[in-house]
Design an enzyme around this catalytic site. Structure first.
Site, PDB file in Angstrom:
ATOM      1  N   THR A 119       0.851  -1.194   0.000  1.00  0.00           N
ATOM      2  CA  THR A 119       0.000   0.000   0.000  1.00  0.00           C
ATOM      3  C   THR A 119       0.884   1.240   0.000  1.00  0.00           C
ATOM      4  O   THR A 119       2.082   1.175   0.276  1.00  0.00           O
ATOM      5  CB  THR A 119      -0.928   0.036   1.229  1.00  0.00           C
ATOM      6  OG1 THR A 119      -0.110   0.132   2.403  1.00  0.00           O
ATOM      7  CG2 THR A 119      -1.785  -1.217   1.327  1.00  0.00           C
ATOM      8  N   GLU A 144      -5.412  -3.266  -1.751  1.00  0.00           N
ATOM      9  CA  GLU A 144      -6.048  -4.460  -1.193  1.00  0.00           C
ATOM     10  C   GLU A 144      -7.050  -5.092  -2.156  1.00  0.00           C
ATOM     11  O   GLU A 144      -7.530  -6.194  -1.931  1.00  0.00           O
ATOM     12  CB  GLU A 144      -6.784  -4.101   0.117  1.00  0.00           C
ATOM     13  CG  GLU A 144      -5.889  -3.690   1.279  1.00  0.00           C
ATOM     14  CD  GLU A 144      -5.546  -2.203   1.299  1.00  0.00           C
ATOM     15  OE1 GLU A 144      -5.607  -1.564   0.226  1.00  0.00           O
ATOM     16  OE2 GLU A 144      -5.221  -1.674   2.372  1.00  0.00           O
TER      17      GLU A 144
HETATM   18  N1  ATP Z   1     -11.047   7.825  -7.165  1.00  0.00           N
HETATM   19  C1  ATP Z   1     -10.636   8.040  -5.905  1.00  0.00           C
HETATM   20  N2  ATP Z   1     -11.107   9.105  -5.208  1.00  0.00           N
HETATM   21  C2  ATP Z   1     -10.709   9.325  -3.950  1.00  0.00           C
HETATM   22  N3  ATP Z   1      -9.845   8.552  -3.291  1.00  0.00           N
HETATM   23  C3  ATP Z   1      -9.344   7.500  -3.934  1.00  0.00           C
HETATM   24  C4  ATP Z   1      -9.714   7.179  -5.243  1.00  0.00           C
HETATM   25  N4  ATP Z   1      -9.048   6.067  -5.613  1.00  0.00           N
HETATM   26  C5  ATP Z   1      -8.317   5.698  -4.557  1.00  0.00           C
HETATM   27  N5  ATP Z   1      -8.468   6.558  -3.525  1.00  0.00           N
HETATM   28  C6  ATP Z   1      -7.834   6.517  -2.195  1.00  0.00           C
HETATM   29  O1  ATP Z   1      -6.678   5.716  -2.280  1.00  0.00           O
HETATM   30  C7  ATP Z   1      -6.762   4.659  -1.312  1.00  0.00           C
HETATM   31  C8  ATP Z   1      -6.031   3.458  -1.829  1.00  0.00           C
HETATM   32  O2  ATP Z   1      -4.686   3.814  -2.079  1.00  0.00           O
HETATM   33  P1  ATP Z   1      -3.486   2.835  -1.887  1.00  0.00           P
HETATM   34  O3  ATP Z   1      -3.968   1.433  -1.800  1.00  0.00           O
HETATM   35  O4  ATP Z   1      -2.523   3.173  -2.967  1.00  0.00           O
HETATM   36  O5  ATP Z   1      -2.814   3.156  -0.518  1.00  0.00           O
HETATM   37  P2  ATP Z   1      -3.209   4.196   0.586  1.00  0.00           P
HETATM   38  O6  ATP Z   1      -4.521   3.817   1.169  1.00  0.00           O
HETATM   39  O7  ATP Z   1      -3.067   5.572   0.023  1.00  0.00           O
HETATM   40  O8  ATP Z   1      -2.045   3.912   1.641  1.00  0.00           O
HETATM   41  P3  ATP Z   1      -2.120   3.127   3.052  1.00  0.00           P
HETATM   42  O9  ATP Z   1      -3.212   2.107   2.933  1.00  0.00           O
HETATM   43  O10 ATP Z   1      -0.784   2.504   3.173  1.00  0.00           O
HETATM   44  O11 ATP Z   1      -2.393   4.174   4.044  1.00  0.00           O
HETATM   45  C9  ATP Z   1      -8.222   4.435  -1.113  1.00  0.00           C
HETATM   46  O12 ATP Z   1      -8.485   3.808   0.125  1.00  0.00           O
HETATM   47  C10 ATP Z   1      -8.762   5.865  -1.195  1.00  0.00           C
HETATM   48  O13 ATP Z   1      -8.619   6.510   0.031  1.00  0.00           O
HETATM   49 MG    MG Z   2      -5.089   2.168   2.276  1.00  0.00          MG
END
Ligand code: ATP
Ligand code: MG
Ligand code: ATP
Ligand code: MG
Lengths: 540, 540
Positions: free
Chosen positions: A181, A326
């Site tokens: 993540t 995830e």
């Molecule tokens: N279209 C979108 N609009 C708003 N938020 C988004 C969108 N797509 C993804 N996200 C955000 O990104 C998150 C997923 O990102 P990623 O799995 O890359 O890791 P992260 O959640 O940023 O990091 P970590 O889980 O380690 O804190 C989602 O849970 C959401 O919060």
């Molecule tokens: Mg996350």
């Protein structure tokens, strides 16, 4: 027990090779734009599998990549998992200590690294953290000056290998991929993708409710291949028999525009900032965008203005998508339902600016603090929980996070959302960023949107700061636009918020800063701000 | 072990109910055309599950259906498997002893039966064979006069039940469905479908390479729901959030035309004879076919003339598909590849008249008698072997057939095919029908096509009859058109074959008969002819 053959990536490779042998894979590399066909791709993937076998790699071994988007990286996408090993894509933009943590945690045995990233990897190299790494392979025809060792170049690694490989019958439970993540809310967490998860995500990406990929499409993933497998597009594009275009290391808006024009790209995908950059570029430069039909935007919220501009000025449909590491990663896609195309344009953009409808095969629920499901009325909000065949049910070696983030096979996404009557999900905030004031919730994302609409604001973010009486109170961190009067701006911003929201949503303080700290995926890094400003003096 | 939630039908039902609550399910029944929404459908499915639970049914119990295509039958499609039982659709056109064999073999505990089929089931009833059946439920609002017992009507069965059901978390390995093969080449064989197989087949049906279903579609399966789940369309239509139209008991061409016109059907599907009937009807009658975009034809080969007429006269695209009970059932679809739409129309029809391209997720090989793969050149032929996540790896309680029809998880389809350079499969014959003469193969299907092109021939089939010297020799069985001179026709037919094929393909005898015997699925029943004519006198 009745059953069928396991779900693996192998049939997608087989089908593209045999049925679309002449469709192209185009790749911008440091050696220029290269192109070959699925037939050649298949040969090279087999060579890669043979080279990995010869290097002693096989069942369950993790192979890391430290690479941009190009054909060689794409070769690892099928070559590594289909021979039984596990493809672990690493984000080269991470700070060194994160790279070290990730390589050590995953125990990668071999690392593929781009020529332009060798220096960065050299720096991140740490003998202890990299103890598992037996070999480095540089993604090109030669090895630049480096301390990494033993090291070879990719073309030599493949050169003498046979272009046929007897792909094994893998179990669908075999781990095929791995990604960490982004670390926005804490230490990056490893997610393993089984063959089955990647198969299911690929199949789910193809239809209308997913990305609607067709064999006539020309697909350019701008989202890096180290971000959750470029949202699975290297796999789904292959399954569709469509043409691939990889934009290579650090593509500029000019690079993207010229690839779209020259290769006839129909569908491309990436985070919002990329498309803001392209819009700016297109204002100043001529480029033929007529082939382009769809831009998939995700990772962060797609601003409505971007959706509108692409539609109005370039007749390009923005497909707003939400996903998570995830979730392999696609969860929702904001495609309009039949009939909605006759709504006024503004209402269409409103829908498209939401994160959209859950794609077929998944289930969700939205629960409030008491664990009760909230109604689908576009107003009530709660945490989004999801489950399904491409949603993981655990993190890699993170028992405490597993305790916290999963319940009965539901993934608690940590995203706070509303769902409207039509089922469109809208992300209101991260659960960890929502500000709890006097028992009520304040959405940091909505405050940020309002602040950023002011011309005097270049960037703004809002975090909750602990408060004795109210639990938390909002504090805004604002990067002022050049030449702005800060005092006047501060007053103006507080008024703007009060005009649009309940009075008590107004930030207790507006702090001017030079830059909003960002994570390696370009998301606002509120952890850093919270660490810097955790004393309550700001809100007293 | 890393992984995700199991693949089951539940999310498809959930999604349609929650996200497309107002889309319709339309059903022609003996009570007239009925319609309701997915919202109501979901309620009734839950009521059905509660009723089944109350009747003591649950995990792994088999529930049989003896029904045409209508909304109540559709309710069993989700209601039965999603509560953990297994939906076993029975072909009511089978001879009584087959029905008895199938009910006894499957040990069905409850049978749903259509009002119009109660009499037929009464006749097929046999105390011993039906010993497992505890209850009959008639698909309507009342019970006609019958000896079946205990018996109730469906609406009473559901009436007092709750419209909510706490759908269990099922394993993807749970058997969810069951269907018997048509018995064209021998005794029908049972095939069980796990939740996972139905999930995978549903996902594979949605994209372009499958049926290309969209939420705006209006889907009418004319293929009976007892033929491999109406080719999975009740599931895939739900997953797409599209509108369902069920044509009810024994629909005439006039019924079909009026449903297409009134409900705005965009996609329909069935065996070739149905569409020949519709074409004839449309020649004599006015009907608005403008909503119709696609007809999926499968089960037997789609004649090229049908493909051409629908295109030329109604601008309807025929999508020729091949499948098997063992494959849930879809295997190939003859969709044109990008670029082929600029070929001359005749060449397009040639491609469309083939059985098509294997859909993503499956793999195939074509092997000759020595087990060697034959080249993809459109000429060499061999037996088609397939494998994949919706292809079974065994029959239900048929160890001898398992020995014969499976090898290393490959299903040996029993179909003899060529594959052209572009990967399009063409069924040349059934392995059991191919005639082996002097070590060479003769395609019975090609001979039949040639014979049937003669205006003097109403129907014709060709079988191999044992021959001392040549192993087998072809004999043609011909139903002459009214008023044909049989002697002249016989000579003409032999000449036609000699003109088109090697001389030794010419049938040794042409036998005139009144009707070609057919199976319950309407396929030529060559078993019957072989039994009648197994003496060698015909070919000496
Ligand atoms: N279209 C979108 N609009 C708003 N938020 C988004 C969108 N797509 C993804 N996200 C955000 O990104 C998150 C997923 O990102 P990623 O799995 O890359 O890791 P992260 O959640 O940023 O990091 P970590 O889980 O380690 O804190 C989602 O849970 C959401 O919060
Ligand atoms: Mg996350
Ligand atoms: N489009 C098609 N063109 C030609 N043949 C087809 C087509 N679709 C299906 N078939 C034939 O139908 C067969 C599958 O039919 P089904 O599973 O209903 O039982 P069956 O094979 O007829 O009966 P059994 O297996 O009991 O002998 C295929 O193996 C093929 O021979
Ligand atoms: Mg068969």
């Amino acid at each position: 027990m009745p059953g069928a053959t396991d779900q693996t990536l192998r049939p997608f490779l087989w089908r593209a090779q045999k049925m679309f042998p002449d469709r192209e894979v185009v790749s911008r590399t440091h050696e220029g734009v290269q192109r070959y066909t699925y037939a050649e791709y298949g040969d090279r993937v087999a060579q890669l599998a043979n080279a990995l076998s010869a290097a002693g790699l096989g069942d369950g071994d993790r192979v890391g990549t430290f690479c941009w988007n190009h054909h060689r990286h794409f070769e690892t996408y099928f070559g590594v998992p289909s021979m039984g090993a596990q493809l672990h894509t690493i984000n080269p933009l991470l700070p060194d200590h994160h790279v070290q943590y990730i390589v050590e945690n995953a125990a990668d045995r071999l690392l593929f690294v781009d020529p332009s990233l060798v220096e960065k990897l050299d720096e991140a190299y740490d003998e202890e953290a990299f103890a598992s790494v037996e070999q480095f392979v540089v993604m090109g025809e030669e090895v630049p000056d480096t301390d990494l060792s033993p090291v070879t170049d990719y073309e030599s690694f493949l050169a003498d290998e046979d272009a046929a490989y007897d792909w094994p019958d893998l179990s669908e439970d075999q781990p095929a991929g791995m990604c960490y993540t982004s670390g926005t809310t804490g230490k990056p967490k490893g997610v393993e993708y089984t063959q089955q998860m990647l198969w299911a995500h690929t199949m789910a990406s193809l239809p209308e409710a997913g990305l609607d990929l067709r064999s006539s499409d020309v697909v350019m993933p701008v989202v890096p291949m180290f971000h959750v497998n470029a949202w699975g597009m290297p796999f789904s594009t292959t399954a569709a028999g469509a043409k691939h275009v990889y934009p290579g290391p650090s593509p500029t808006p000019a690079d993207l525009a010229s690839l779209i024009e020259e290769e006839g790209v129909t569908l491309t995908a990436g985070v919002p900032t990329v498309w803001l950059g392209l819009l700016d570029y297109l204002e100043e430069n001529d480029a033929d965008m007529s082939s382009l039909e769809t831009i998939v935007i995700g990772g962060s919220a797609a601003p409505q203005s971007v959706i509108r501009r692409f539609d109005e000025e370039y007749d390009v449909d923005v497909l707003h998508a939400w996903g998570m590491t995830e979730m392999s990663p696609i969860g929702t896609v904001a495609r309009l339902k039949p009939g909605m195309e006759s709504l006024p344009k503004d209402q269409q953009y409103d829908k498209q600016a939401k994160q959209g409808l859950l794609i077929p095969g998944l289930e969700m629920r939205v629960v409030d603090d008491d664990g009760e499901e909230v109604p689908w009325n576009g107003e009530d909000f709660g945490e989004l929980w999801v489950r399904g065949p491409w949603v993981t049910t655990e993190y890699f070696e993170r028992p405490e996070a597993n305790q916290e983030d999963f319940e009965d096979n539901w993934l608690k996404t940590g995203d706070v959302v509303t769902v409207d009557e039509e089922g469109y999900v809208k992300i209101v905030d991260r659960a960890k960023d929502v500000i709890k004031s006097g028992g009520e919730w304040i959405s940091s994302v909505e405050l940020e949107n309002t602040l950023m609409a002011n011309d005097g604001v270049a960037e703004a973010t809002v975090v909750g700061v602990p408060h004795e009486r109210w639990q938390e109170r909002p504090v805004a961190f604002v990067v002022p636009a050049a030449g702005t009067d800060e005092d006047a701006l501060k007053a103006e911003l507080v008024e703007m918020v009060k005009a649009e929201f309940p009075k008590w949503w107004a930030p207790d303080e507006v702090v001017f800063i030079e830059e909003v700290p960002k994570t390696a995926t370009g998301k606002f890094d509120k952890k850093v701000l919270r660490d810097q400003y955790d004393d309550q003096s700001l809100v007293e």
